[in-house]
Design a protein around this motif. Sequence first.
Motif, PDB file in Angstrom:
ATOM      1  N   UNK A  57       0.831  -1.209   0.000  1.00  0.00           N
ATOM      2  CA  UNK A  57       0.000   0.000   0.000  1.00  0.00           C
ATOM      3  C   UNK A  57       0.864   1.257   0.000  1.00  0.00           C
ATOM      4  N   UNK A  58       1.986   1.225   0.723  1.00  0.00           N
ATOM      5  CA  UNK A  58       2.910   2.365   0.722  1.00  0.00           C
ATOM      6  C   UNK A  58       3.451   2.614  -0.679  1.00  0.00           C
ATOM      7  N   UNK A  59       3.841   1.552  -1.349  1.00  0.00           N
ATOM      8  CA  UNK A  59       4.399   1.692  -2.699  1.00  0.00           C
ATOM      9  C   UNK A  59       3.349   2.217  -3.668  1.00  0.00           C
ATOM     10  N   UNK A 156      11.150  11.901 -19.266  1.00  0.00           N
ATOM     11  CA  UNK A 156      10.614  10.595 -19.619  1.00  0.00           C
ATOM     12  C   UNK A 156       9.425  10.219 -18.742  1.00  0.00           C
ATOM     13  N   UNK A 157       9.383  10.690 -17.502  1.00  0.00           N
ATOM     14  CA  UNK A 157       8.293  10.347 -16.600  1.00  0.00           C
ATOM     15  C   UNK A 157       8.811   9.898 -15.245  1.00  0.00           C
ATOM     16  N   UNK A 158       7.925   9.442 -14.356  1.00  0.00           N
ATOM     17  CA  UNK A 158       8.346   8.986 -13.039  1.00  0.00           C
ATOM     18  C   UNK A 158       9.388   7.873 -13.140  1.00  0.00           C
ATOM     19  N   UNK A 159      10.375   7.936 -12.248  1.00  0.00           N
ATOM     20  CA  UNK A 159      11.488   6.994 -12.287  1.00  0.00           C
ATOM     21  C   UNK A 159      11.600   6.251 -10.968  1.00  0.00           C
ATOM     22  N   UNK A 221      12.424  -5.526   1.445  1.00  0.00           N
ATOM     23  CA  UNK A 221      13.095  -6.617   0.738  1.00  0.00           C
ATOM     24  C   UNK A 221      13.318  -6.171  -0.702  1.00  0.00           C
ATOM     25  N   UNK A 222      14.563  -6.117  -1.169  1.00  0.00           N
ATOM     26  CA  UNK A 222      14.841  -5.528  -2.484  1.00  0.00           C
ATOM     27  C   UNK A 222      14.026  -6.127  -3.623  1.00  0.00           C
ATOM     28  N   UNK A 223      13.912  -7.451  -3.672  1.00  0.00           N
ATOM     29  CA  UNK A 223      13.189  -8.066  -4.780  1.00  0.00           C
ATOM     30  C   UNK A 223      11.709  -7.715  -4.734  1.00  0.00           C
ATOM     31  N   UNK A 224      11.147  -7.649  -3.534  1.00  0.00           N
ATOM     32  CA  UNK A 224       9.731  -7.296  -3.391  1.00  0.00           C
ATOM     33  C   UNK A 224       9.475  -5.869  -3.857  1.00  0.00           C
ATOM     34  N   UNK A 225      10.337  -4.945  -3.448  1.00  0.00           N
ATOM     35  CA  UNK A 225      10.175  -3.546  -3.833  1.00  0.00           C
ATOM     36  C   UNK A 225      10.332  -3.385  -5.343  1.00  0.00           C
ATOM     37  N   UNK A 226      11.371  -3.979  -5.900  1.00  0.00           N
ATOM     38  CA  UNK A 226      11.642  -3.790  -7.323  1.00  0.00           C
ATOM     39  C   UNK A 226      10.553  -4.401  -8.190  1.00  0.00           C
ATOM     40  N   UNK A 227      10.072  -5.577  -7.832  1.00  0.00           N
ATOM     41  CA  UNK A 227       9.008  -6.197  -8.631  1.00  0.00           C
ATOM     42  C   UNK A 227       7.747  -5.341  -8.614  1.00  0.00           C
ATOM     43  N   UNK A 228       7.410  -4.803  -7.455  1.00  0.00           N
ATOM     44  CA  UNK A 228       6.190  -3.997  -7.358  1.00  0.00           C
ATOM     45  C   UNK A 228       6.305  -2.724  -8.184  1.00  0.00           C
ATOM     46  N   UNK A 229       7.425  -2.019  -8.052  1.00  0.00           N
ATOM     47  CA  UNK A 229       7.580  -0.757  -8.768  1.00  0.00           C
ATOM     48  C   UNK A 229       7.706  -0.970 -10.272  1.00  0.00           C
ATOM     49  N   UNK A 230       8.452  -1.990 -10.678  1.00  0.00           N
ATOM     50  CA  UNK A 230       8.684  -2.183 -12.108  1.00  0.00           C
ATOM     51  C   UNK A 230       7.472  -2.776 -12.819  1.00  0.00           C
ATOM     52  N   UNK A 231       6.563  -3.364 -12.060  1.00  0.00           N
ATOM     53  CA  UNK A 231       5.335  -3.861 -12.686  1.00  0.00           C
ATOM     54  C   UNK A 231       4.369  -2.737 -13.006  1.00  0.00           C
ATOM     55  N   UNK A 253      12.928  -7.532 -15.767  1.00  0.00           N
ATOM     56  CA  UNK A 253      11.645  -7.001 -15.300  1.00  0.00           C
ATOM     57  C   UNK A 253      11.260  -5.756 -16.080  1.00  0.00           C
ATOM     58  N   UNK A 254      12.220  -4.900 -16.371  1.00  0.00           N
ATOM     59  CA  UNK A 254      11.939  -3.660 -17.093  1.00  0.00           C
ATOM     60  C   UNK A 254      11.499  -3.930 -18.523  1.00  0.00           C
TER      61      UNK A 254
END
Length: 490
Positions: A57-59, A156-159, A221-231, A253-254
């Motif tokens: 929810x924070x992300x 380009x937009x949000x990063x 957790x790095x993988x959790x954060x990155x998967x959520x943001x990059x999706x 993922x990108x």
Amino acid sequence: MTMSTKAGASPEGAHRYVAPQLLIDGEWIGADARETSPVINPATGRAVGHVPHASAADLDRALAAAEREFPRWRKTSPRERGRILKRAADLLHDRGEEVARLATLEMGKPLAESRIELHVACEELEWFAEEARRTWGRVPPGRFGETRFSVHKQPVGPAAGFSAWNFPIGNACRKLGTALAAGCPMIYKPGEEAPAAALAVARCLVEAGVPAGVIAVVFGVPDTISRHLLASPIIRKISFTGSVPVGKHLVKLAADTMKRTTMELGGHAPVLVFDDADQQAVLDQSVQRKYRNSGQVCVSPTRFYVQDASYDAFCDGFAERAKRIRVGDGLDAETGMGPMVHARRRDAIEALVQDALDHGARLLAGGERLGNEGFFYAPTVLADVPDSARIMSEEPFGPVAVLNRFSGVDDAVEKANRLPYGLAAYAFSQNVATIHRLADDIEAGMLGINSFNISMPEVPFGGVKESGMGSEVGVEGLDAYLVTKTLSIT
């Protein structure tokens, strides 16, 4: 090998710590009722605080804020964006000693190194503040009657920015400063090992005038954060500083949503030392740069190749200098090298050194843990290390130098280019023909000839081959956050 502080001792001031928080849509959020992870002082091995983890929810809230604020921030004039970045640089400079101490407490590096890191970080913020005004395109002469063409550069937009823990101040300024200068909001995830130093940069940016929602700082957790943001389709650009395996994972993922990527990944920097170089000067520089930040630097010189006639004396001189380094708590003024950032890094170095010895390498200095607490490992020198040893192919990212000999230029170039990495490389020679040959043939994004100084805000920082794609800082770093639009008007 000596320790500059007694086991169990901690210099005065080491207890000062600012509790880490999340920054989401302008709100600073503490660790209450949240999952956390400990922040460990690597000089003692004890926790100094806890970093809160962002929930899904924070992300989502951070993503929504970035999407909401992007139209306004991109329309903010480059001049005003630059003013904000300069104010932030001034604030960071004024708080320099406090922020440098946070970095040393979390990371372990000597305080003198943290001060240098802070100074360089302020310079980068100032440079991007000025370069933000020059994100213009061009107007080529027409060739189709009344049709006029122009080329425009637009944000380009949000990063999303991700970085390792080894330079918590510098990485934060580089990631956030570049995106903000270009007109892009950023959700930034620093390393959980050194959160407070990175948050100090974010606080300066907020106080300087960055609107709520334009930047967010999250942990977890790095993988959790990155998967959520990059999706999320909201994120249009990612910038990552870290290891090669993680970089490859993020690129995959990108690719699903064709996000732009800048990947500043690992290296295994070769150093070529020719007989005609000033051997004593090279030794002094090499030892200082090798053990900077306990070797936990992506451009750290690691594979030293020395020409035959100079090899034996170079080995002796390197080992002698390494043995003189005082190891201890980075907050102690006598310390020349601090601890590894955590036990995993120390254990990894220990395993690489033992593997090299098992393959026949000679131990000239170090090769042991130091002290009764913390994650200290002695400055280590290995000689005659065969290519079959893991350390010759795996980035050590620690206080270990490996020394081998070479015969001539062809042999040196072959050895330097042997690995799939190409971030930084260094060479020392006074022969002009040799220098030109190395400039042409060494495969690296950055090559230092007769110097280890390969970085400043005005020049690109990046690698080739598996060491990454794209560049940070320089005009190339800013351009990575801009899209190109061709406009035709008749």
